[in-house]
Scaffold this motif. Structure first.
Motif, PDB file in Angstrom:
ATOM      1  N   LEU A   1       0.919  -1.223   0.020  1.00 60.79           N
ATOM      2  CA  LEU A   1       0.063   0.004   0.108  1.00 60.79           C
ATOM      3  C   LEU A   1       0.682   1.305  -0.081  1.00 60.79           C
ATOM      4  O   LEU A   1       0.647   2.389  -0.566  1.00 60.79           O
ATOM      5  N   LYS A   2       1.971   1.249   0.604  1.00 59.81           N
ATOM      6  CA  LYS A   2       2.905   2.302   0.672  1.00 59.81           C
ATOM      7  C   LYS A   2       3.672   2.675  -0.499  1.00 59.81           C
ATOM      8  O   LYS A   2       3.657   3.482  -0.866  1.00 59.81           O
ATOM      9  N   ILE A   3       3.898   1.385  -1.341  1.00 62.48           N
ATOM     10  CA  ILE A   3       4.329   1.634  -2.790  1.00 62.48           C
ATOM     11  C   ILE A   3       3.480   2.337  -3.503  1.00 62.48           C
ATOM     12  O   ILE A   3       3.694   3.094  -4.327  1.00 62.48           O
ATOM     13  N   LEU A   4       2.167   1.868  -3.489  1.00 62.74           N
ATOM     14  CA  LEU A   4       0.994   2.212  -4.496  1.00 62.74           C
ATOM     15  C   LEU A   4       0.924   3.882  -4.028  1.00 62.74           C
ATOM     16  O   LEU A   4       0.668   4.558  -5.138  1.00 62.74           O
ATOM     17  N   ARG A   5       1.024   4.216  -2.669  1.00 61.81           N
ATOM     18  CA  ARG A   5       0.902   5.594  -2.387  1.00 61.81           C
ATOM     19  C   ARG A   5       1.921   6.179  -2.966  1.00 61.81           C
ATOM     20  O   ARG A   5       1.791   7.301  -3.693  1.00 61.81           O
ATOM     21  N   HIS A   6       3.206   5.815  -2.797  1.00 61.32           N
ATOM     22  CA  HIS A   6       4.449   6.505  -3.355  1.00 61.32           C
ATOM     23  C   HIS A   6       4.423   6.764  -4.720  1.00 61.32           C
ATOM     24  O   HIS A   6       4.810   7.879  -5.464  1.00 61.32           O
ATOM     25  N   GLU A   7       3.667   5.887  -5.529  1.00 59.87           N
ATOM     26  CA  GLU A   7       3.778   5.987  -6.940  1.00 59.87           C
ATOM     27  C   GLU A   7       2.405   6.753  -7.416  1.00 59.87           C
ATOM     28  O   GLU A   7       2.226   6.735  -8.581  1.00 59.87           O
TER      29      GLU A   7
END
Length: 193
Positions: free
Chosen positions: A137-143
């Protein structure tokens, strides 16, 4: 070329020939790149070239994209990750996610520190699905690919508020108070991959 130095996370190591490896690393200052390290028979270089090792590495850029290792010092070997198979599997999933989502030589200090923090914290969690789901989820938010509508196609079967709370979690202490169910984790994985 001048020597460059940066904190790096070793994502994977590929044997080249006797005593030589090519390391895929994610650097705080230079992003994702590969470096060749010679003399891996020595204890220090052997440890520096282990996956999940966090180190300060000095290297020179050559005529190709492959950099040449000059020197290094270990920051954290993340030895606790080797205590359980589930920790190694989760750390490997984090590495795969980073390799799959990041373009070469596109640095992000916040992302570097996020990955480093997650590798340190994996052994603190009994539910690896929760911490790994949070990382996705954090990677999705980062991207820029996460918002409350991300899971709208499966809204009736998931606790979207809980998933959102996990995605926005600011500390591992707060995250430990959450638990993702298997269907919730699988839904996050399906969106991520």
């Amino acid at each position: 070329m001048d020597t460059q130095t940066s904190k790096c996370l070793v994502l994977r190591a590929t044997f080249l020939k006797e005593g030589q490896k090519i390391l895929s690393v994610y650097s705080e200052d230079y992003g994702l790149f590969s470096v060749i390290i010679k003399g891996c028979n020595s204890p220090l270089k052997s440890s520096l070239s282990e996956p999940f090792c966090e180190a300060e590495i000095s290297f020179k850029k050559g005529s190709s994209d492959l950099r040449r290792f000059q020197d290094g010092s270990i920051i954290n070997l993340h030895l606790k990750l080797r205590e359980k198979l589930s920790f190694i599997q989760s750390a490997s999933a984090i590495v795969k996610a980073l390799l799959d989502t990041q373009l070469p030589e596109t640095p992000s200090k916040p992302l570097y520190h996020l990955v480093s923090g997650f590798l340190k914290s994996l052994p603190l969690f009994t539910s690896q699905d929760t911490i790994l789901g949070c990382f996705y989820l954090k990677i999705l938010r980062h991207e820029g690919l996460y918002n409350k509508e991300t899971f709208s196609h499966v809204k009736s079967t998931l606790d979207i508020e809980k998933i959102d709370k996990i995605a926005l979690s600011q500390s591992f202490i707060a995250l430990k108070q959450q638990t993702l169910s298997k269907p919730e984790f699988e839904a996050i994985k399906a969106v991520f991959f």
